[in-house]
Design a protein around this motif. Structure first.
Motif, PDB file in Angstrom:
ATOM      1  N   GLN A 151       0.852  -1.151   0.040  1.00 32.77           N
ATOM      2  CA  GLN A 151       0.058  -0.160   0.062  1.00 32.77           C
ATOM      3  C   GLN A 151       1.000   1.209   0.104  1.00 32.77           C
ATOM      4  N   PRO A 152       0.441   2.404  -0.555  1.00 30.60           N
ATOM      5  CA  PRO A 152       1.124   3.682  -0.543  1.00 30.60           C
ATOM      6  C   PRO A 152       1.240   4.220   0.778  1.00 30.60           C
ATOM      7  N   LEU A 153       2.065   3.584   1.955  1.00 30.32           N
ATOM      8  CA  LEU A 153       2.348   4.192   3.344  1.00 30.32           C
ATOM      9  C   LEU A 153       3.342   5.083   3.197  1.00 30.32           C
ATOM     10  N   ASP A 154       3.335   5.840   4.057  1.00 36.67           N
ATOM     11  CA  ASP A 154       4.247   7.114   4.450  1.00 36.67           C
ATOM     12  C   ASP A 154       4.325   7.108   5.915  1.00 36.67           C
ATOM     13  N   VAL A 155       5.317   7.838   6.468  1.00 45.37           N
ATOM     14  CA  VAL A 155       5.619   7.989   7.771  1.00 45.37           C
ATOM     15  C   VAL A 155       4.510   8.839   8.474  1.00 45.37           C
ATOM     16  N   GLU A 156       3.847   9.912   7.666  1.00 45.69           N
ATOM     17  CA  GLU A 156       2.964  10.745   8.085  1.00 45.69           C
ATOM     18  C   GLU A 156       1.567   9.936   8.361  1.00 45.69           C
ATOM     19  N   ALA A 157       1.338   9.010   7.378  1.00 44.57           N
ATOM     20  CA  ALA A 157      -0.051   8.127   7.405  1.00 44.57           C
ATOM     21  C   ALA A 157       0.119   7.068   8.871  1.00 44.57           C
TER      22      ALA A 157
ATOM     23  N   GLY B 188      16.158   0.103  15.439  1.00 44.19           N
ATOM     24  CA  GLY B 188      17.490   0.144  14.766  1.00 44.19           C
ATOM     25  C   GLY B 188      17.416   1.151  13.381  1.00 44.19           C
ATOM     26  N   GLU B 189      16.191   1.000  12.808  1.00 46.63           N
ATOM     27  CA  GLU B 189      16.273   1.763  11.629  1.00 46.63           C
ATOM     28  C   GLU B 189      15.112   2.636  11.456  1.00 46.63           C
ATOM     29  N   SER B 190      14.763   3.489  10.253  1.00 40.44           N
ATOM     30  CA  SER B 190      13.710   4.639  10.366  1.00 40.44           C
ATOM     31  C   SER B 190      12.604   3.560   9.748  1.00 40.44           C
ATOM     32  N   PRO B 191      11.251   4.060  10.050  1.00 46.11           N
ATOM     33  CA  PRO B 191      10.108   3.306   9.425  1.00 46.11           C
ATOM     34  C   PRO B 191      10.349   3.072   7.826  1.00 46.11           C
ATOM     35  N   TYR B 192      10.766   4.310   7.257  1.00 47.25           N
ATOM     36  CA  TYR B 192      11.043   4.087   5.835  1.00 47.25           C
ATOM     37  C   TYR B 192      11.740   3.111   5.495  1.00 47.25           C
ATOM     38  N   SER B 193      12.840   3.015   6.078  1.00 48.27           N
ATOM     39  CA  SER B 193      13.992   1.990   5.784  1.00 48.27           C
ATOM     40  C   SER B 193      13.419   0.604   5.997  1.00 48.27           C
TER      41      SER B 193
ATOM     42  N   GLY C 222      -2.085   7.068  12.239  1.00 44.67           N
ATOM     43  CA  GLY C 222      -2.794   5.810  12.532  1.00 44.67           C
ATOM     44  C   GLY C 222      -2.651   5.597  13.871  1.00 44.67           C
ATOM     45  N   VAL C 223      -1.539   5.905  14.516  1.00 46.33           N
ATOM     46  CA  VAL C 223      -1.397   5.712  15.672  1.00 46.33           C
ATOM     47  C   VAL C 223      -1.340   6.866  16.910  1.00 46.33           C
ATOM     48  N   GLY C 224      -1.781   8.154  16.282  1.00 48.22           N
ATOM     49  CA  GLY C 224      -1.919   9.148  17.130  1.00 48.22           C
ATOM     50  C   GLY C 224      -0.726   9.904  17.612  1.00 48.22           C
ATOM     51  N   MET C 225       0.411   9.623  16.836  1.00 45.56           N
ATOM     52  CA  MET C 225       1.842  10.449  17.123  1.00 45.56           C
ATOM     53  C   MET C 225       2.109  11.415  16.122  1.00 45.56           C
ATOM     54  N   SER C 226       3.113  12.228  16.281  1.00 42.62           N
ATOM     55  CA  SER C 226       3.691  13.081  15.165  1.00 42.62           C
ATOM     56  C   SER C 226       4.486  11.998  14.380  1.00 42.62           C
ATOM     57  N   ALA C 227       4.789  12.486  13.086  1.00 43.68           N
ATOM     58  CA  ALA C 227       5.613  11.847  12.412  1.00 43.68           C
ATOM     59  C   ALA C 227       7.104  11.880  12.886  1.00 43.68           C
ATOM     60  N   GLY C 228       7.596  12.895  13.427  1.00 49.85           N
ATOM     61  CA  GLY C 228       8.769  12.860  13.884  1.00 49.85           C
ATOM     62  C   GLY C 228       9.125  12.087  15.173  1.00 49.85           C
ATOM     63  N   HIS C 229       8.084  12.203  15.859  1.00 49.50           N
ATOM     64  CA  HIS C 229       8.110  11.177  17.418  1.00 49.50           C
ATOM     65  C   HIS C 229       8.044   9.696  16.902  1.00 49.50           C
ATOM     66  N   LEU C 230       7.286   9.271  15.924  1.00 54.20           N
ATOM     67  CA  LEU C 230       7.308   8.016  15.488  1.00 54.20           C
ATOM     68  C   LEU C 230       8.785   7.516  14.943  1.00 54.20           C
ATOM     69  N   SER C 231       9.245   8.510  14.036  1.00 50.80           N
ATOM     70  CA  SER C 231      10.522   7.963  13.330  1.00 50.80           C
ATOM     71  C   SER C 231      11.472   7.691  14.295  1.00 50.80           C
ATOM     72  N   ARG C 232      11.696   8.776  15.426  1.00 48.82           N
ATOM     73  CA  ARG C 232      12.706   8.837  16.515  1.00 48.82           C
ATOM     74  C   ARG C 232      12.512   7.384  17.325  1.00 48.82           C
ATOM     75  N   GLN C 233      11.053   7.049  17.710  1.00 53.16           N
ATOM     76  CA  GLN C 233      10.822   6.135  18.455  1.00 53.16           C
ATOM     77  C   GLN C 233      10.994   4.790  17.793  1.00 53.16           C
ATOM     78  N   PHE C 234      10.702   4.683  16.767  1.00 56.32           N
ATOM     79  CA  PHE C 234      10.802   3.499  15.838  1.00 56.32           C
ATOM     80  C   PHE C 234      12.386   3.391  15.552  1.00 56.32           C
ATOM     81  N   LYS C 235      13.131   4.316  15.272  1.00 55.38           N
ATOM     82  CA  LYS C 235      14.613   4.088  15.068  1.00 55.38           C
ATOM     83  C   LYS C 235      15.373   3.477  16.490  1.00 55.38           C
ATOM     84  N   LEU C 236      14.824   4.082  17.516  1.00 53.92           N
ATOM     85  CA  LEU C 236      15.143   3.670  18.857  1.00 53.92           C
ATOM     86  C   LEU C 236      14.858   2.178  18.990  1.00 53.92           C
TER      87      LEU C 236
END
Length: 140
Positions: free
Chosen positions: A31-37, A58-63, A41-55
């Motif tokens: 599906q056409p998924l992006d970090v914002e979407a 070990g990789e970004s949501p996109y990666s 979907g989980v009520g987080m900001s894209a920046g917070h999701l990216s930081r927490q996911f990487k923590l």
């Protein structure tokens, strides 16, 4: 979602949300998924999701998403009945250039070269082997 403090309870809640995001990417990779979407979907900001996911992973949501897509693309390319372009769009990539670049970064060969290697690996044995095996033997 509550304000993000550093409490153990909040950390567990974040991990549960992150698992849901990761599971969604595993399920809906085409599906056409992006970090914002994903973040919405989980009520987080894209920046917070990216930081927490990487923590957490070990990789970004996109990666992570691109890795899932490349893994699926490998299976489709091994099958050999779709072109590289068809595989690219089948796994949810909208850019053939980005798909090819990421594929090559991960595997060290382009999608076309990978498809060729896999089709020749499962192709018929060399003709000299076939001739030897199917050579008529005269009854003595």
């Amino acid at each position: 979602m509550a304000a993000h403090g550093g409490t153990a309870q909040q950390r567990l809640e974040d991990l549960a949300w992150l698992r849901r995001v990761r599971d969604r990417m595993d399920r809906e990779y085409a599906q056409p998924l992006d970090v914002e979407a994903l973040a919405r979907g989980v009520g987080m900001s894209a920046g917070h999701l990216s930081r927490q996911f990487k923590l957490a992973y070990g990789e970004s949501p996109y990666s992570y998403l691109m890795t899932r897509r490349i893994e699926r693309a490998m299976a489709l390319l091994r099958r050999g009945d779709l072109s590289v372009t068809e595989v690219c769009f089948e796994v949810g990539c909208s850019s053939l250039g980005t798909f090819s670049t990421r594929f090559t970064e991960l595997l060290g060969v382009s999608p076309g070269a990978y498809r060729l290697q896999m089709s020749s690996a499962t192709a018929e044995p060399p003709s000299c082997v076939i001739k030897q095996a199917t050579r008529p033997v005269r009854n003595r």
